[in-house]
Design a protein around this motif. Sequence first.
Motif, PDB file in Angstrom:
ATOM      1  N   LEU B  23       0.815  -1.215   0.000  1.00 28.52           N
ATOM      2  CA  LEU B  23       0.000   0.000   0.000  1.00 28.52           C
ATOM      3  C   LEU B  23       0.850   1.267   0.000  1.00 28.52           C
ATOM      4  N   LEU B 171      -8.838  -0.274   7.278  1.00 33.47           N
ATOM      5  CA  LEU B 171      -8.381  -1.562   6.759  1.00 33.47           C
ATOM      6  C   LEU B 171      -9.586  -2.477   6.509  1.00 33.47           C
ATOM      7  N   PHE B 432      -6.278   2.707   3.306  1.00 40.34           N
ATOM      8  CA  PHE B 432      -6.523   1.649   2.334  1.00 40.34           C
ATOM      9  C   PHE B 432      -7.822   1.902   1.584  1.00 40.34           C
ATOM     10  N   ARG B 434      -9.901   1.172  -2.454  1.00 32.46           N
ATOM     11  CA  ARG B 434      -9.883   0.582  -3.789  1.00 32.46           C
ATOM     12  C   ARG B 434      -9.330   1.609  -4.778  1.00 32.46           C
TER      13      ARG B 434
END
Lengths: 436, 436
Positions: B23, B171, B432, B434
């Motif tokens: 990430l 997360l 985090f 998409r």
Amino acid sequence: MSNKGQKVWKRAKGVIPGGNMILSKRPEMFLPDKWPAYYSKAKGCYIWSLDNEKFIDMSLMGVGTNILGYSNDEVDKSVIENISKGNMSTLNCSEEVELAEKLIEICSPWGEMVRFARSGGEANAIAVRIARAASGKDNVAICGYHGWHDWYLSANLQSKDELNNHLLDGLDINGVPKNLTNTVFPFEYNNFNQLEEIINSKDIGTVKMEVVRNIQPEEGFLDKVREITKKKNIVLIFDECTSGFRETFGGISKKYNINPDMSMFGKALGNGYAVTAVVGKEEIMQNAQSSFISSTFWSERAGSTAALKTLEIMEKTESWKIITNKGKYIKKCWQELANNFSLNIEISGIDALPMFNIRSESKFQYKTFITQELLKKNILASNSVYLSIAHDDNLIDFYLEELSGVFTKIRDCENGKDINDLLEGPVCQVGFKRIN
Amino acid sequence: MSNKGQKVWKRAKGVIPGGNMILSKRPEMFLPDKWPAYYSKAKGCYIWSLDNEKFIDMSLMGVGTNILGYSNDEVDKSVIENISKGNMSTLNCSEEVELAEKLIEICSPWGEMVRFARSGGEANAIAVRIARAASGKDNVAICGYHGWHDWYLSANLQSKDELNNHLLDGLDINGVPKNLTNTVFPFEYNNFNQLEEIINSKDIGTVKMEVVRNIQPEEGFLDKVREITKKKNIVLIFDECTSGFRETFGGISKKYNINPDMSMFGKALGNGYAVTAVVGKEEIMQNAQSSFISSTFWSERAGSTAALKTLEIMEKTESWKIITNKGKYIKKCWQELANNFSLNIEISGIDALPMFNIRSESKFQYKTFITQELLKKNILASNSVYLSIAHDDNLIDFYLEELSGVFTKIRDCENGKDINDLLEGPVCQVGFKRIN
């Protein structure tokens, strides 16, 4: 006789619980007290011990990592070149993108997206996470060996023998959370009815299996697995960490014309460098975007670099054909030897990874005896051979000739002589055990 | 302007879910659409992009992997030498034994045995497995960031924000088995009462925490943690993957005179090569012998080789002192700059890994703006700096001077100017998410 390796091994057991990082490389699994244990150099199919003694490796070849032979010049050159330009940085390495594209090409038509890791256990854990996210179901049916992680070993929570016959016996699982009981269900290879029953009774979202390991799939078995998983919207994962690149350029599933939804590759992928991969259909792999899966060292450059060059050489040399032919030859010769000496031999494994057992009460004594005697001829041998393109035909014949001499003595034992009189030390260990 | 890196990044997002393996290295976390994304070469504290443009890395230095600078000559030489003699074989590499012995020396008096892995997440999972086996209890209290594995992320099953404020927000945990709910319990740093309550109510067998990350421990906090875990027979694990070797030669726990029962090291241990370690007391570590923990690539030679040489150089140069001094200087200058421009700055982190935020509604816009402007000066910058011994004082001053120019403009924004007029693209991502 000097054995620096055994001295280091004694030190190792004092500072590392179990002595090393992988069960299959424990000296006790081969020849307790005598196995050379450590290497100073490895090249082709040769290994030099810490005493600088040269051995031919007719055994595990790094536990399956080196199809192109140890320290392959082209792979090493490529890695060294990239290391010299920096193995790691705050920016990403583009080699991982190229490698993903190459694996997608290899896994056409089903492979569409890829994630990388550094060990096979990790790749297995990533695949299960993504499959659980994709299916929305936690329960997994498994067949075969899939690593050390909680998700897999939890199968032994139901009863401690659940994972026997899936490669390693007696896997102890202290420390695996007991809440995971009844989330993972093993099924026997070729037992479709058992799998069907598990699917119908356990709300299975994922089936993970080795396509083939020791025995061949029965007619229609793999097709039926594919059919039921498709029908029930179950993610079908083939663990190709061991089988990949040994019989085809890619997964052994190609041979059987079955497309999984996901596969893992490891072991041979980087020819001795740490790199493993999860390949899958896009609609499934994109579920990684709703599950945090991230690790610093998955981004280092050496692994992807090694894999790119390894795949290039494999494709050019058609290495899977070479090692398959060598393995077929060894299987044939083992059978002939056994026939000559009237030994009841069981030969199994895919051709590029043949193995045998002598059917006898003394089979582990015989395995140990073979290792003991061949070691005297500077051959590292057990009862399985991970073939590489570096195993040239003369070396294989030398090994078989020496094995023939050992088989003579085993025949004498089968005819009444005591094998224990021939063993110069303890019998090899089998499976996972505490060592001191 | 050419940006080959962004072109590769677009390809990457089509073949790798999330685009890469970690990430923190996603370009969107820095400067969407403009960050160079990929490197061709890295040396010292410089990185060359795919366009061969040279940048100074005043940001993550491989996400903390390279205290000795990128592509350190001595480390690389040592690794290349061993690669040329074979990175992998059926026999073990003795470097892992030497490295275990060295880490035990470094972690004296409590460190007695060691296991290695290849990623920090793995090391964390191994440590938890062993601690659960040792304590006989599955429940774990945690504080800090400990990787991507099921055991850790399961904390977010209770409620999806449990792990916020433990480094990474938001997360997502799809695919983590729901049976793991209520096995892992986060506690706030410096909140001893909360930990005590969790211990007293949740049958905790293991406490795992980062010794220190962004804020300093309050007087007595760590002592009380040690005391209660000792009294209740709880295994105390310090995750030193990030903190290790940045302020002492070993764990930062040395600074506070607290001995854990186990610690993990990673990141800086191999100066950019994949190697991580679990160190612990013998009575605890030996529980690994009743729990199957084994992986092929944990036995490769490059990692142990790199770590041995890295530790040797760290010890010789006292690198932790050098980077701590550099970090102290940067913290002081950040504060001075903020004072000069009347900015409300929050400075945190251990000295060798300083970070800042400008307290403002626009803090993420400012972070993005800093990255945008410094990139034009060929500086890779964010709001934290992982220092290395390769960051020489002139470079640091150059960075601070350029930062000063950016702070002037931020002051104007705090005084009414619209920061969005200054941003040439989207704001950086946080946590985090998409990405497409």
